[in-house]
Design an enzyme around this catalytic site. Structure first.
Site, PDB file in Angstrom:
ATOM      1  N   THR A  68       0.818  -1.223   0.000  1.00 40.94           N
ATOM      2  CA  THR A  68       0.000   0.000   0.000  1.00 40.94           C
ATOM      3  C   THR A  68       0.851   1.272   0.000  1.00 40.94           C
ATOM      4  O   THR A  68       0.322   2.368  -0.089  1.00 40.94           O
ATOM      5  CB  THR A  68      -0.951   0.037   1.210  1.00 40.94           C
ATOM      6  N   GLY A  69       2.182   1.132   0.100  1.00 40.61           N
ATOM      7  CA  GLY A  69       3.066   2.295   0.086  1.00 40.61           C
ATOM      8  C   GLY A  69       3.414   2.731  -1.323  1.00 40.61           C
ATOM      9  O   GLY A  69       2.976   2.140  -2.314  1.00 40.61           O
ATOM     10  N   GLN A  70       4.225   3.769  -1.414  1.00 42.05           N
ATOM     11  CA  GLN A  70       4.637   4.295  -2.723  1.00 42.05           C
ATOM     12  C   GLN A  70       5.280   3.206  -3.582  1.00 42.05           C
ATOM     13  O   GLN A  70       4.814   2.892  -4.688  1.00 42.05           O
ATOM     14  CB  GLN A  70       5.633   5.451  -2.545  1.00 42.05           C
ATOM     15  N   ASP A  71       6.352   2.595  -3.076  1.00 42.73           N
ATOM     16  CA  ASP A  71       7.083   1.608  -3.872  1.00 42.73           C
ATOM     17  C   ASP A  71       6.248   0.364  -4.129  1.00 42.73           C
ATOM     18  O   ASP A  71       6.275  -0.203  -5.227  1.00 42.73           O
ATOM     19  CB  ASP A  71       8.389   1.232  -3.172  1.00 42.73           C
ATOM     20  N   LEU A 101       4.592  -7.866   9.915  1.00 47.05           N
ATOM     21  CA  LEU A 101       5.999  -8.227  10.075  1.00 47.05           C
ATOM     22  C   LEU A 101       6.373  -8.488  11.533  1.00 47.05           C
ATOM     23  O   LEU A 101       7.436  -9.046  11.812  1.00 47.05           O
ATOM     24  CB  LEU A 101       6.906  -7.130   9.510  1.00 47.05           C
ATOM     25  N   LEU A 155       9.171  -4.737   1.261  1.00 46.55           N
ATOM     26  CA  LEU A 155       9.227  -3.271   1.223  1.00 46.55           C
ATOM     27  C   LEU A 155       8.635  -2.642   2.482  1.00 46.55           C
ATOM     28  O   LEU A 155       8.797  -1.453   2.713  1.00 46.55           O
ATOM     29  CB  LEU A 155       8.467  -2.748  -0.007  1.00 46.55           C
ATOM     30  N   GLN A 159       8.799   0.616   9.145  1.00 51.06           N
ATOM     31  CA  GLN A 159       8.538   1.946   9.699  1.00 51.06           C
ATOM     32  C   GLN A 159       9.575   2.795   8.973  1.00 51.06           C
ATOM     33  O   GLN A 159      10.744   2.790   9.320  1.00 51.06           O
ATOM     34  CB  GLN A 159       8.754   1.955  11.217  1.00 51.06           C
ATOM     35  N   SER A 219      18.553   0.911   2.163  1.00 48.09           N
ATOM     36  CA  SER A 219      18.405   2.357   2.022  1.00 48.09           C
ATOM     37  C   SER A 219      19.754   3.063   2.001  1.00 48.09           C
ATOM     38  O   SER A 219      20.714   2.613   2.643  1.00 48.09           O
ATOM     39  CB  SER A 219      17.573   2.891   3.200  1.00 48.09           C
ATOM     40  N   GLU A 221      20.333   5.568   3.568  1.00 47.03           N
ATOM     41  CA  GLU A 221      20.565   6.036   4.934  1.00 47.03           C
ATOM     42  C   GLU A 221      21.588   5.156   5.661  1.00 47.03           C
ATOM     43  O   GLU A 221      22.158   5.566   6.668  1.00 47.03           O
ATOM     44  CB  GLU A 221      19.252   6.058   5.713  1.00 47.03           C
ATOM     45  N   TYR A 236      16.336   4.386  12.403  1.00 43.07           N
ATOM     46  CA  TYR A 236      15.849   3.794  11.154  1.00 43.07           C
ATOM     47  C   TYR A 236      17.004   3.174  10.371  1.00 43.07           C
ATOM     48  O   TYR A 236      16.924   2.023   9.917  1.00 43.07           O
ATOM     49  CB  TYR A 236      15.160   4.873  10.305  1.00 43.07           C
ATOM     50  N   LYS A 259      17.732  -0.727   9.384  1.00 41.80           N
ATOM     51  CA  LYS A 259      17.937  -1.142   7.998  1.00 41.80           C
ATOM     52  C   LYS A 259      19.274  -1.881   7.827  1.00 41.80           C
ATOM     53  O   LYS A 259      19.391  -2.795   7.004  1.00 41.80           O
ATOM     54  CB  LYS A 259      17.897   0.075   7.068  1.00 41.80           C
TER      55      LYS A 259
END
Length: 317
Positions: free
Chosen positions: A9-12, A56, A77, A80, A122, A124, A146, A150
């Site tokens: 349901t997210g962008q990607d 998850l 994908l 949080q 990511s 990040e 975050y 990751k």
């Protein structure tokens, strides 16, 4: 081919579902049980996608989802994914973004170790990078809960690949934007504010560090890179980026130019939006992806932000 997407349901997730459907895939999506469904990004494809409830944080639900979907490929994908929130909710971020990936990997290993697995890593991870541009061999230096979560997910993906010879890949994707970006992310916060200011619905735009520099690409192109990694002959991790950096100030200026306004008249810098530890600049080197996958970024940041502002103008009208 059958694919299970967490975070559909997210962008990607929505762009990936759209991409895989066009490839003839049978697409399954893992969705959390929410009081209000958040399906607006996948609404045009709901009749072609089978949604499976799961989380998850719950290993049992992941195994049940795999039994129902029987996927050839799993794209993890879900996370949080908002960096700012990770300081306020570091344990939750670690549980979902980090351990969540490990639960999904373990479920795949237990159910069918032949499943091809994609992990959304990511840029990040690089954080306070020791070199620029950053490539696959650049050491990680996470600068947020975050990013630390990751990093755990990334190394667990590597661990399952080396320990069990599973086809596990991690895509180290740099920032990628679109009109489907969540409103909490800076690019969408900017495009939405510009649209509202142009329509006299808002007077100012408050932002944090305007000098932070990022490598911004186009989300629909980046999901193709995810798919290409799983079609490769051997599992490998790749940096996906444009190789160009722009500051938040540059992004703001481009966005206001779409509506013929000067950003200096509307933008206010507010210390409340500064992060405890910021990442000053990220720039990716995706030459390996170009060489081995035939992938490269095509859409410019100016084109991306123009599309985002125009979409938000339409929404606000």
């Amino acid at each position: 081919m059958r694919a299970l997407i967490t975070g559909i349901t997210g962008q990607d997730g929505s762009y990936l579902a759209e991409f895989l459907l066009k490839k003839g895939y049978q697409v399954y999506g893992l969705v959390r049980r929410l009081s209000t469904a958040n399906y607006w990004r996948i609404e045009p494809y709901l009749d072609q996608i089978e949604l499976i409830e799961g989380d998850l944080a719950d290993s049992g639900s992941l195994l049940l989802a795999l039994k129902k979907a029987k996927p050839d490929e799993v794209y993890n994908l879900a996370a949080q994914s908002f960096v700012a929130t990770s300081w306020n909710q570091p344990i939750l971020t670690g549980d979902i973004t980090g351990l969540g990936a490990a639960r999904m990997l373990e479920a795949c290993y237990r159910f069918n170790p032949e499943i091809k697995f994609y992990q959304a890593s990511s840029s990040e991870l690089f954080g306070l990078a020791s070199e620029s541009p950053q490539k696959e061999t650049t050491p990680f230096h996470p600068r947020s809960p975050y990013a630390a979560a990751k990093a755990y997910a990334h190394y667990m993906t590597l661990n399952y690949r080396e320990s069990y010879q599973m086809f596990c890949c991690a895509g180290i994707l740099f920032n990628h934007e679109s009109p489907r970006r969540g409103e909490e992310f800076v690019s969408r916060k900017i495009s939405q504010a510009v649209a509202r200011i142009a329509l006299k619905k808002q007077k100012k735009l408050c932002l944090g560090n305007l000098e932070a520099k990022r490598d911004w690409g186009y989300a629909p192109e980046y999901v193709e890179a995810m798919w290409l990694m799983l079609q490769n002959s051997k599992p490998k991790d790749y940096v996906i980026a444009t190789g160009k950096t722009y500051s938040v100030r540059d992004l703001v200026k481009m966005a206001f130019e779409v509506v013929d306004l000067d950003y200096k008249d509307y933008v206010v810098s507010n210390k409340a939006f500064l992060r405890p530890a910021d990442v000053p600049e990220l720039c990716g080197d995706s030459s390996l992806a170009k060489k081995e996958l035939g992938w490269q970024a095509k859409t410019t940041l100016k084109e991306i932000i123009t599309e985002m502002v125009e979409a938000d103008l339409e929404r606000e009208r």
